[in-house]
Design an enzyme around this catalytic site. Structure first.
Site, short mmCIF file in Angstrom:
data_model
loop_
_atom_site.label_atom_id
_atom_site.label_comp_id
_atom_site.label_asym_id
_atom_site.label_seq_id
_atom_site.Cartn_x
_atom_site.Cartn_y
_atom_site.Cartn_z
N SER A 1 0.83 -1.21 0.00
CA SER A 1 0.00 0.00 0.00
C SER A 1 0.87 1.27 0.00
CB SER A 1 -0.97 -0.03 1.17
OG SER A 1 -1.93 1.00 1.06
N HIS A 2 0.66 2.15 0.98
CA HIS A 2 1.36 3.44 1.00
C HIS A 2 2.67 3.37 1.76
CE1 HIS A 2 -0.70 3.10 4.78
NE2 HIS A 2 -0.05 4.14 5.28
N LYS B 1 -1.27 -9.56 -0.41
CA LYS B 1 -2.65 -9.54 0.06
C LYS B 1 -3.48 -10.52 -0.76
CE LYS B 1 -5.20 -5.92 -0.94
NZ LYS B 1 -5.83 -4.59 -0.94
N ASP C 1 -2.30 6.31 -3.64
CA ASP C 1 -1.12 5.61 -3.15
C ASP C 1 -0.69 4.57 -4.19
OD1 ASP C 1 -3.27 3.90 -2.77
OD2 ASP C 1 -2.44 3.04 -0.94
N LYS D 1 -11.01 -1.49 -1.31
CA LYS D 1 -10.88 -0.03 -1.39
C LYS D 1 -10.52 0.39 -2.81
CE LYS D 1 -8.01 -0.37 2.06
NZ LYS D 1 -7.06 -0.14 3.16
#
Length: 546
Positions: free
Chosen positions: A146-147, A156, A302, A407
């Site tokens: 992610s970020h 994931k 991101d 998301k």
């Protein structure tokens, strides 16, 4: 947290990651399963780590990929596995390793060689395949931290629901992966990379996602209005998607940064002195903020595009503020949604969302931290929207069908342009209207020291261990250790009043606990609430340890 002298400034050379060394360590360092920090550990967003500390290495990915393959076989998941990756330096090596193992286990892997694939596109592809009902159930993997900083890697797994795997799955995958590590990886199947690439089912993630966008966003209104949009992918996997959106729809859209650099050397430094591609941080987003007056609305993502940052001429919006703005707009402009579709929020998101929900007559369902709690509701349409305080959200297509159950940082950005086009007001102007109706909110998050034993106590508190009766001068209305929306443990504590609240949760990676607090009585009252929150938690920790 102390503000670094480098916060918001260009990253100096000394902060840049040595990419050749990082990748070499991925292949050469061997984790020791006897060291807890070197074992596979699935948090709320999968397994994360870095190769230099032997927490994200080839051995981890071999073990996790084998565990996922075995889980699929045991669960009867026989369809294709859609695999994406972001632009972190460790993502491509991990992607190749996972591919070798999956193919060796007879898994049909669909991926888009030669480009990066964001998280929401993987979720969208899984849902679209499974909705067609042909070729067995599909699932997916996204290789991303992610970020997180440039030296990190992440893995994931998304089951056929399309969203993040729940703990009943990740617990099994994690346990099996660690068994494989403990056994020296002797039970891991693997084929040579050339054979794995030859078996790969090349799949175009971008075209169906981009062509389907009118199902979820009013792109005609955006185009006709001429709203000027700026986009900064922050060096991430959203770049080719934004390029395709620009080419397909002819929007007044300008990509202000087309650089993809695994060192992320173009970034400005985050508040703690680290390079972090956090599109909700004004320090990390300093580059786009300098251009705020050039656009009606600007969007940051991101590296895996599961988060959004919204910039208007007023500046970078607080994620909580934009969640409330999205909710208020969507539920009044999506007549195709179910009349009883609810609003999903995490327990550390703003209470302004509750007030907005009451104002528009929609039920608010408050769940623990983790997007996985929104997946089922988005799948069946009982949730119109699910959002987290950390700038992660998704929402239904206009006809009430699921768009993504993970998301999606792209559609909130486009929604900012849609609401500007259709109402003539930017998201920040719409937020000002909300505060005029529902009150101004002050929100903060801080860290406090906590050792392993204290974190364990905090994670298993009972409501009876909270003896305080007031917070910030107001009566406490509840003492929550389970989320009111679904009854799941929150792994901490939340204490609300009619005008404020705080929540405390132990960190999964550091010797701290996190305190979130909000007040509708201003910054001074928020400070008082935060101070009292520390006292309440300290007392509960003493009580819990007695």
């Amino acid at each position: 947290m102390t503000l670094s002298d480098l916060a918001g400034k260009p990253a100096p050379q000394r902060l840049l990651t040595n990419i050749p060394r990082l990748v070499a360590q991925y292949y050469e360092l061997r984790p020791d399963p006897a060291v807890p920090a070197q074992r596979v550990a699935f948090g709320t967003s999968g397994h994360r780590g870095t190769s230099g500390s032997a927490s994200f290495n080839e051995a981890h990915i071999l073990a996790v990929a084998q565990a996922v393959a075995e889980h699929r076989a045991g669960a009867g998941i026989t369809g294709p596995l859609y695999m994406g990756l972001d632009t972190h330096a460790l993502s491509e090596p991990a992607w190749m390793t996972a591919l070798q193992v999956l193919v060796a286990n007879g898994v049909q892997v669909r991926a888009q060689p030669g480009t990066f694939t964001p998280t929401p596109l993987v979720s969208h592809a899984i849902l679209k395949h499974n909705a067609a009902g042909q070729g067995g159930a599909a699932d997916g993997i996204v290789i991303t931290p992610s970020h997180n900083p440039p030296q990190d890697g992440g893995f994931k797994y998304n089951p056929p629901s399309g969203g993040p795997a729940d703990t009943d799955v990740t617990r099994v995958v994690q346990a099996r992966a660690n068994d494989l590590l403990q056994g020296g990886l002797k039970d891991v199947k693997r084929v040579p990379l050339a054979d794995a690439m030859a078996a790969l089912d090349s799949f175009d993630f971008i075209t169906p996602y981009v062509e389907g966008l009118p199902q979820v966003i009013d792109l005609d209104a955006i185009k006709q209005s001429g709203v000027k949009i700026g986009v900064d992918p922050l060096g991430g996997a959203s770049l080719p998607v934004w390029e395709a959106i620009q080419a397909r729809y002819g929007l007044n859209l300008h990509i202000v940064n087309e650089v993809v650099d695994p060192r992320f050397a173009f970034m400005s430094v985050d508040r703690d002195g680290k390079i972090r591609m956090d599109c909700s941080s004004p320090y990390a987003m300093a580059g786009l903020l300098r251009l705020k007056d050039d656009f009606d609305v600007a969007i940051g993502n991101d590296p895996d595009a599961d988060r959004h940052g919204i910039v208007t001429p007023d500046g970078l919006m607080n994620p909580n503020h934009y969640l409330a703005v999205m909710i208020e707009y969507l539920f009044q402009n999506r007549p195709g949604w179910r009349a009883d579709a609810a609003i999903g929020k995490t327990l550390v998101s703003s209470a302004l969302i509750d007030r907005v929900g009451a104002g528009i007559g929609r039920r608010v369902v408050e769940v623990p931290v983790g997007f996985k709690y929104f997946v089922e509701g988005l799948q069946d349409g009982s949730f119109g929207f699910g959002g987290e305080e950390s700038a992660g959200a998704s929402f239904l297509s206009m006809d009430g069908r699921p768009w993504s159950t993970d998301k999606d940082g792209l559609i909130p950005g486009l929604l900012a342009a849609e609401m500007t086009a259709r109402t003539g007001k930017t998201p920040s102007q719409r937020f000002a209207d909300l505060t005029a109706r529902y009150g101004e909110t002050a929100y903060d998050r801080q860290d406090a020291p906590a050792d392993a034993e204290q974190k364990k106590i905090l994670g298993s508190l009972s409501p009876e261990q909270v003896t305080a009766t007031t917070l910030g001068g107001d009566p406490i209305t509840a003492r929550l250790t389970r989320a009111p929306g679904n009854g799941e443990p929150i792994g901490g504590l939340k204490v609300p009043t009619d005008q404020a609240w705080f929540a405390a949760r132990p960190s999964g990676t550091e010797d701290v606990y996190k305190i979130y607090a909000e007040s509708f009585r201003g910054a001074d009252h928020l400070k008082q609430v935060m101070e009292e929150a520390r006292e309440v938690v300290s007392e509960a920790l003493r009580s819990g340890g007695a």
